[in-house]
Design an enzyme around this catalytic site. Structure first.
Site, short mmCIF file in Angstrom:
data_model
loop_
_atom_site.label_atom_id
_atom_site.label_comp_id
_atom_site.label_asym_id
_atom_site.label_seq_id
_atom_site.Cartn_x
_atom_site.Cartn_y
_atom_site.Cartn_z
N ASN A 7 0.86 -1.18 0.00
CA ASN A 7 0.00 0.00 0.00
C ASN A 7 0.90 1.24 0.00
O ASN A 7 1.47 1.61 1.02
CB ASN A 7 -0.87 -0.04 1.27
CG ASN A 7 -1.78 1.16 1.39
OD1 ASN A 7 -1.73 2.09 0.58
ND2 ASN A 7 -2.61 1.17 2.42
N LYS A 14 3.16 0.85 3.19
CA LYS A 14 2.79 -0.13 4.21
C LYS A 14 2.79 -1.49 3.52
O LYS A 14 2.32 -1.59 2.38
CB LYS A 14 1.37 0.13 4.73
CG LYS A 14 1.27 1.29 5.67
CD LYS A 14 -0.13 1.32 6.27
CE LYS A 14 -0.51 2.74 6.63
NZ LYS A 14 -1.88 3.08 6.45
N ARG A 91 -2.81 -2.05 -3.24
CA ARG A 91 -3.95 -1.16 -3.03
C ARG A 91 -3.84 -0.03 -4.04
O ARG A 91 -2.80 0.61 -4.16
CB ARG A 91 -3.90 -0.58 -1.62
CG ARG A 91 -4.99 0.43 -1.44
CD ARG A 91 -4.86 1.14 -0.13
NE ARG A 91 -5.96 2.06 0.01
CZ ARG A 91 -5.86 3.25 0.56
NH1 ARG A 91 -4.70 3.68 1.00
NH2 ARG A 91 -6.90 4.03 0.66
N HIS A 180 -12.70 3.88 0.48
CA HIS A 180 -12.72 2.90 1.59
C HIS A 180 -13.50 1.64 1.20
O HIS A 180 -14.02 0.94 2.08
CB HIS A 180 -13.39 3.47 2.86
CG HIS A 180 -12.65 4.59 3.52
ND1 HIS A 180 -13.30 5.66 4.09
CD2 HIS A 180 -11.32 4.80 3.72
CE1 HIS A 180 -12.40 6.49 4.62
NE2 HIS A 180 -11.21 6.00 4.40
N LEU A 209 -15.04 5.06 10.47
CA LEU A 209 -14.75 6.33 11.15
C LEU A 209 -13.31 6.35 11.63
O LEU A 209 -13.00 5.85 12.72
CB LEU A 209 -15.72 6.53 12.33
CG LEU A 209 -17.22 6.32 12.02
CD1 LEU A 209 -18.06 6.52 13.28
CD2 LEU A 209 -17.68 7.26 10.91
N GLY A 210 -12.44 6.88 10.78
CA GLY A 210 -11.03 7.04 11.15
C GLY A 210 -10.70 8.51 10.97
O GLY A 210 -11.58 9.37 11.06
N ASN A 211 -9.46 8.77 10.67
CA ASN A 211 -9.08 10.14 10.37
C ASN A 211 -9.82 10.60 9.12
O ASN A 211 -10.39 11.67 9.05
CB ASN A 211 -7.57 10.14 10.15
CG ASN A 211 -7.00 11.46 10.47
OD1 ASN A 211 -7.72 12.39 10.87
ND2 ASN A 211 -5.71 11.59 10.27
N ARG A 241 -10.55 17.22 7.20
CA ARG A 241 -11.31 17.58 5.99
C ARG A 241 -12.66 18.16 6.38
O ARG A 241 -13.32 17.66 7.30
CB ARG A 241 -11.55 16.35 5.11
CG ARG A 241 -10.29 15.78 4.52
CD ARG A 241 -10.67 14.68 3.51
NE ARG A 241 -9.50 13.95 3.07
CZ ARG A 241 -9.36 12.63 3.18
NH1 ARG A 241 -10.32 11.89 3.70
NH2 ARG A 241 -8.27 12.05 2.75
N GLY A 331 -10.27 3.50 13.24
CA GLY A 331 -9.73 3.98 14.52
C GLY A 331 -10.77 4.40 15.54
O GLY A 331 -10.81 3.88 16.65
N GLY A 333 -14.26 4.29 15.17
CA GLY A 333 -15.38 3.34 15.23
C GLY A 333 -15.05 2.11 16.06
O GLY A 333 -15.90 1.57 16.78
N GLU A 334 -13.80 1.67 16.00
CA GLU A 334 -13.41 0.46 16.74
C GLU A 334 -13.10 0.75 18.21
O GLU A 334 -13.26 -0.12 19.05
CB GLU A 334 -12.14 -0.16 16.10
CG GLU A 334 -12.40 -0.76 14.74
CD GLU A 334 -11.11 -1.06 13.98
OE1 GLU A 334 -10.07 -1.27 14.62
OE2 GLU A 334 -11.15 -1.06 12.73
N GLU A 384 -8.16 -4.22 5.68
CA GLU A 384 -8.08 -4.01 4.23
C GLU A 384 -7.01 -4.89 3.59
O GLU A 384 -7.17 -5.36 2.47
CB GLU A 384 -7.83 -2.53 3.95
CG GLU A 384 -9.06 -1.71 4.32
CD GLU A 384 -8.80 -0.21 4.44
OE1 GLU A 384 -9.05 0.50 3.47
OE2 GLU A 384 -8.35 0.24 5.50
P1 ADP Z 1 -6.68 6.66 9.14
O1 ADP Z 1 -6.37 5.22 8.73
O2 ADP Z 1 -7.77 7.30 8.36
O3 ADP Z 1 -5.47 7.53 9.31
P2 ADP Z 1 -7.50 5.44 11.64
O4 ADP Z 1 -8.53 4.47 11.19
O5 ADP Z 1 -6.19 4.92 12.14
O6 ADP Z 1 -7.28 6.60 10.61
O7 ADP Z 1 -8.17 6.31 12.82
C1 ADP Z 1 -7.47 7.32 13.44
C2 ADP Z 1 -8.45 8.06 14.36
O8 ADP Z 1 -9.00 7.14 15.30
C3 ADP Z 1 -7.73 9.12 15.16
O9 ADP Z 1 -8.15 10.39 14.72
C4 ADP Z 1 -8.22 8.93 16.55
O10 ADP Z 1 -8.95 10.07 16.90
C5 ADP Z 1 -9.21 7.79 16.54
N1 ADP Z 1 -8.96 6.89 17.66
C6 ADP Z 1 -8.06 5.89 17.73
N2 ADP Z 1 -8.12 5.30 18.96
C7 ADP Z 1 -9.06 5.96 19.66
C8 ADP Z 1 -9.60 5.85 20.99
N3 ADP Z 1 -9.15 4.94 21.84
N4 ADP Z 1 -10.56 6.72 21.36
C9 ADP Z 1 -11.00 7.66 20.52
N5 ADP Z 1 -10.54 7.81 19.26
C10 ADP Z 1 -9.60 6.99 18.83
#
Ligand code: ADP
Length: 402
Positions: A7, A14, A91, A180, A209-211, A241, A331, A333-334, A384
């Site tokens: 990736n 990665k 990817r 995604h 729900l990540g960055n 964003r 990040g 969501g999990e 992924e």
């Molecule tokens: P990406 O792959 O889009 O860079 P990720 O899926 O790794 O992002 O998600 C990163 C986001 O997840 C960070 O902005 C962070 O705010 C959030 N995050 C990670 N762990 C936690 C947690 N324990 N509590 C709250 N938010 C978290």
């Protein structure tokens, strides 16, 4: 069968090496700061310590070579030679309208990915560097491209066309593509498996729900709508964003703040979102602790984010005529019980409610809705790389009978 998953980002690579007998990760790694000072490779053989290798990494080709060297290293490698790698899965961010599924890479496919670079100038070129480097270094090994957009190619025109003159779609491919895709597909498949049913009988709303963040409506196995659009900028408010805004704001800001096209693009992609609203951070962990200390703008950023997600869930229930499960991944969501609770609070009318005890768990595949909920809520860690490896395996088995 051993598969190398790659990736490539603009300054990063990665990778994972997987043994598909048992879908075991043998090693993973991350190369950062390609083309910059201080570039480094972090290589982790499964179950062992991470090795940091600092070196000058001027381009992706050198990075891929270093990854292969690490994988075959006597001390911390996991295979004896590159010949043990049966196939490589890449990817690729944008597949345009041409790529509706993963494909075996040929010269014609390479041209197709190059053509999509016009729509994804930031993403597709680094993906291409990675592909070309692997083709050079492993010229006898089949290479497969897995696209972020492919899963959403089932969206109907009503969902993907903008309210622009139709000619702009024909001339420039200006439409919504969504991203995604591998993540939305993976978590939907996992949820169907957990429910003991087929995806083709179920309606899902998947919340990545990540960055970067996007939501998808997956009706009977097909993505029928998703929140990101022509680029990943559309949809939810994200880490940095803006998500959707009135397009008239763009010329307004350009004039008032003296910005050119490049600057406004940077402003909306890197300085807006929850970072811009809070004025503090793009990381939800920082915002949660600041809000707990009484920081109002951090609280506001959290509230706006949760409100938008909830609105999309409502919209997708309407688009699908109902929903069987809502899935949280990536990040936030999990890992954030707080955010999941905030989003789902008020969705009881759908026939669902979060079980507060189950919701406390983190980073684990699980159902978190109350027993007997008509609409289930799941947390499913995304994977992924595994989707890329599975697609690569399936294509190699089908097409070249590996
Ligand atoms: P990406 O792959 O889009 O860079 P990720 O899926 O790794 O992002 O998600 C990163 C986001 O997840 C960070 O902005 C962070 O705010 C959030 N995050 C990670 N762990 C936690 C947690 N324990 N509590 C709250 N938010 C978290």
């Amino acid at each position: 069968m051993i598969i190398f998953v790659v990736n490539c980002g603009s300054s990063s690579i990665k990778y994972q090496l997987l043994n598909m007998n048992g879908e075991q990760v043998l090693a993973k790694g991350l190369i950062e700061r390609i083309g910059m000072e201080g570039s480094v490779l972090k290589h982790t053989p499964t179950g062992k310590y991470t090795v940091d290798i600092s070196a000058e990494i001027p381009d992706h080709s050198v990075g891929i070579q270093m990854a292969l060297d690490a994988l075959t290293n006597e001390e911390y490698g996991v295979i004896d030679s590159m010949d043990e790698i049966d196939a490589v899965g890449h990817r690729v961010v944008h597949g345009g309208e041409r790529f509706t599924d993963s494909v075996l890479i040929s010269d014609d496919v390479l041209n197709g990915i190059e053509a999509c670079a016009e729509i994804a100038p930031l993403h597709n070129p680094p993906n291409l560097y990675g592909i070309k480097a692997c083709m050079r270094l492993m010229y006898n090994t089949p290479q497969v491209a897995v696209f972020d957009t492919a899963f959403h190619q089932t969206m109907p025109k009503v969902a993907y066309l903008y309210g622009l003159p139709y000619e702009m779609y024909v001339k420039y491919g200006l439409r919504r593509y969504g991203f995604h895709g591998t993540s939305h597909k993976y978590v939907a498949q996992q949820a169907a498996e957990m429910m003991g049913e087929h995806m083709s009988d179920l309606r899902f709303i998947t919340c990545h729900l990540g960055n970067g963040a996007s939501i998808a409506a997956i009706k009977y196995g097909k993505s029928i709508d998703t929140s990101m659009g022509y680029t990943p900028l559309e949809g939810l408010v994200m880490g940095t964003r803006s998500g959707e805004i009135d397009p008239a704001i763009i010329p307004f800001l350009m004039e008032k703040e003296n910005m050119n096209a490049q600057q406004i693009d940077d402003y909306l992609n890197r300085r807006s979102g929850i970072l811009g609203i809070s004025g503090l951070s793009s990381d939800f962990r920082d915002l949660e602790s600041a809000a707990n200390r009484g920081d109002e703008r951090s609280q506001l950023a959290i509230d706006i984010f949760a409100y938008k997600v909830k609105k999309y869930i409502g919209g997708y229930v309407a688009a699908m005529g109902g929903v069987d499960a809502i899935i949280f991944t990536a990040g936030l969501g999990e890992n954030s019980p707080f955010m999941r609770d905030k989003i789902c609070n008020g969705l009881e009318y759908l026939g669902t409610r979060i079980d507060p005890e189950l919701n406390k768990l983190r980073g684990k595949q699980m159902e978190i809705s109350i027993k007997r909920a008509r609409v289930k809520i799941f947390v499913i860690p995304t994977n992924e790389e595994l989707v890329i490896a599975r697609d690569t395996l399936n294509i190699c088995r089908r097409i070249i009978k590996l």
